[in-house]
Design an enzyme around this catalytic site. Structure first.
Site, PDB file in Angstrom:
ATOM      1  N   HIS A   1     -61.325  19.771 -16.514  1.00  0.00           N
ATOM      2  CA  HIS A   1     -62.181  20.704 -15.753  1.00  0.00           C
ATOM      3  C   HIS A   1     -62.262  22.089 -16.391  1.00  0.00           C
ATOM      4  O   HIS A   1     -61.521  23.012 -16.047  1.00  0.00           O
ATOM      5  CB  HIS A   1     -61.715  20.859 -14.293  1.00  0.00           C
TER       6      HIS A   1
ATOM      7  N   HIS B   1     -65.039  25.164 -17.962  1.00  0.00           N
ATOM      8  CA  HIS B   1     -66.391  25.701 -18.144  1.00  0.00           C
ATOM      9  C   HIS B   1     -66.439  26.428 -19.474  1.00  0.00           C
ATOM     10  O   HIS B   1     -65.709  27.399 -19.684  1.00  0.00           O
ATOM     11  CB  HIS B   1     -66.744  26.680 -17.012  1.00  0.00           C
TER      12      HIS B   1
ATOM     13  N   LYS C   1     -70.692  14.851 -12.517  1.00  0.00           N
ATOM     14  CA  LYS C   1     -70.152  15.867 -11.611  1.00  0.00           C
ATOM     15  C   LYS C   1     -71.148  16.143 -10.497  1.00  0.00           C
ATOM     16  O   LYS C   1     -72.280  16.550 -10.755  1.00  0.00           O
ATOM     17  CB  LYS C   1     -69.881  17.156 -12.417  1.00  0.00           C
TER      18      LYS C   1
ATOM     19  N   HIS D   1     -67.242  18.507  -6.669  1.00  0.00           N
ATOM     20  CA  HIS D   1     -66.914  19.816  -6.096  1.00  0.00           C
ATOM     21  C   HIS D   1     -67.000  19.624  -4.587  1.00  0.00           C
ATOM     22  O   HIS D   1     -68.098  19.588  -4.028  1.00  0.00           O
ATOM     23  CB  HIS D   1     -67.893  20.894  -6.578  1.00  0.00           C
TER      24      HIS D   1
ATOM     25  N   HIS E   1     -60.454  20.446  -8.493  1.00  0.00           N
ATOM     26  CA  HIS E   1     -59.823  21.702  -8.041  1.00  0.00           C
ATOM     27  C   HIS E   1     -59.546  21.755  -6.543  1.00  0.00           C
ATOM     28  O   HIS E   1     -60.114  22.555  -5.827  1.00  0.00           O
ATOM     29  CB  HIS E   1     -60.626  22.931  -8.500  1.00  0.00           C
TER      30      HIS E   1
ATOM     31  N   ASP F   1     -60.199  24.761 -14.412  1.00  0.00           N
ATOM     32  CA  ASP F   1     -61.414  25.378 -13.858  1.00  0.00           C
ATOM     33  C   ASP F   1     -61.581  26.780 -14.435  1.00  0.00           C
ATOM     34  O   ASP F   1     -62.081  27.684 -13.759  1.00  0.00           O
ATOM     35  CB  ASP F   1     -61.402  25.413 -12.325  1.00  0.00           C
TER      36      ASP F   1
HETATM   37  C1  NCD Z   1     -67.283  27.875 -11.465  1.00  0.00           C
HETATM   38  C2  NCD Z   1     -68.241  28.538 -12.486  1.00  0.00           C
HETATM   39  O1  NCD Z   1     -68.180  29.774 -12.624  1.00  0.00           O
HETATM   40  O2  NCD Z   1     -68.993  27.827 -13.126  1.00  0.00           O
HETATM   41  N1  NCD Z   1     -66.848  28.877 -10.544  1.00  0.00           N
HETATM   42  C3  NCD Z   1     -65.739  28.819  -9.765  1.00  0.00           C
HETATM   43  O3  NCD Z   1     -65.557  29.735  -8.956  1.00  0.00           O
HETATM   44  N2  NCD Z   1     -64.865  27.856  -9.852  1.00  0.00           N
HETATM   45  C4  NCD Z   1     -67.958  26.722 -10.793  1.00  0.00           C
HETATM   46  C5  NCD Z   1     -67.034  25.829 -10.006  1.00  0.00           C
HETATM   47  O4  NCD Z   1     -66.272  25.059 -10.569  1.00  0.00           O
HETATM   48  O5  NCD Z   1     -67.041  25.916  -8.771  1.00  0.00           O
HETATM   49 ZN    ZN Z   2     -65.393  24.442 -12.093  1.00  0.00          ZN
END
Ligand code: NCD
Ligand code: ZN
Length: 323
Positions: free
Chosen positions: A2, A4, A84, A121, A155, A227
């Protein structure tokens, strides 16, 4: 798992920082526009590999949930590790996500048949502290209705989600570093701390405790998913702060500190790596990270991105990384 990585200049900044200490990561598809076609996914994978400049880092790709046909799923299957699902508008870049789970079930049934895991999510549109708890009935429903579908509750942040994990054989979960450490008090109990603001929002002490005990005991159906979600400083320190906590370059050191503090270092390997390899059925390249109990300082920023605990000292460091 997980992670980004974004795209463009942000990917150039955070890609190498994430690839350094990790051998693999599940790459989230919430770009603008979303990664919702195989061709986009393959092109994004190439941009990630070019930016990360590391042979010892495997990006495990995902697609953004929409209605997919059987032939689309069959074509994508060997290139992705899951799809996802985001409820529409629930978090950063989730517009165009699912409005009603019932409408998603045709595609979910095809995913079960094709053997593609569903990563979720899990939040409803209810009061912010109750969103995950209210979504648990959706997980329960999906796990029963699609018993051969592998479902990952991404998460998790609540005691209820930890309990649900043991109720269905096809349900797995990830938990972040920050949800093992902070509660809502750290985000908004004193001065507002935008760099700790994320979705799902950090919850109550008893939730954190349940997550922590599950992580420290290396619960076999739970694995680490950072995350790590970078945003430019200007989007965090403003009116209308974006949700997301950036932790990738400090996550391992802080996890070592946390597991050491609770005298559970032997379980760290399973939590961070072995459980993930089993639960997502992935094979990351070999990589060894030697962590030592030497203090290190978290930078104030990485380029334009402020990490969690910026400027603070942590008790552990990365000493050596070998393939
Ligand atoms: C994540 C993002 O910024 O892409 N933000 C977050 O608060 N976790 C998206 C997500 O996983 O919810
Ligand atoms: Zn995320």
């Amino acid at each position: 798992m997980h992670l980004h990585l974004r795209d463009g200049g942000m990917l150039e900044t955070v890609g190498p920082l994430s690839a350094e200490t990790f051998a693999g990561a599940v790459i989230m598809p919430n770009l603008v526009p979303p990664v919702d076609e195989l061709q986009k996914c393959l092109a994004y994978r190439e941009r990630i590999q070019a930016a990360c400049k590391s042979e010892a880092f495997e990006p495990f790709m995902t697609l953004f949930f929409r209605q997919y046909s059987r032939s689309e799923l069959e074509a994508a299957k060997s290139h992705i590790i899951g799809i996802k699902l985001y409820p529409d508008g629930i978090t950063t870049n989730s517009e165009g996500g699912v409005r009603k789970i019932a409408d998603a079930e045709d595609t979910i049934a095809l995913m079960e048949e094709t053997g593609i895991p569903l990563l979720v999510h899990g939040e409803t549109g209810d009061f912010v502290m109750d969103r995950e708890e209210r979504f648990l009935e959706v997980y329960d429903h999906l796990a029963r209705k699609f018993p051969k579908l592998r479902i990952v509750m991404e998460h998790i942040t609540t005691q209820g989600a930890v309990k649900l994990l043991d109720q269905h054989a096809n349900l797995f979960a990830t938990v972040t570093l920050h949800h093992l450490i902070i509660t809502l008090d750290d985000v908004a109990g004193g001065f507002l701390r935008p760099h700790l603001f994320c979705k799902p929002i950090a919850k109550r002490p008893e939730d954190r405790e349940a997550l922590l005990q599950a992580a420290l005991s290396a619960h076999p159906k739970l694995s680490f998913g950072s995350d790590s979600a970078p945003h430019p400083q200007s989007k965090k320190e403003c009116c209308g702060c974006a949700a997301g906590v950036f932790t990738a370059p400090i996550a391992l050191q802080m996890l070592a500190e946390l597991f050491d503090k609770h005298d559970r270092l032997p379980n760290l390997q399973a939590f961070v790596s072995d459980n993930a390899v089993k639960n997502y059925s992935v094979r990351p390249p070999a990589k060894k990270v030697l962590l030592t109990k030497q203090p290190s300082e978290v930078p104030e920023a990485y380029g334009d991105v402020v990490p969690m605990c910026a400027g603070e000292q942590i008790g552990w460091s990365v000493e050596k990384i070998t393939d």
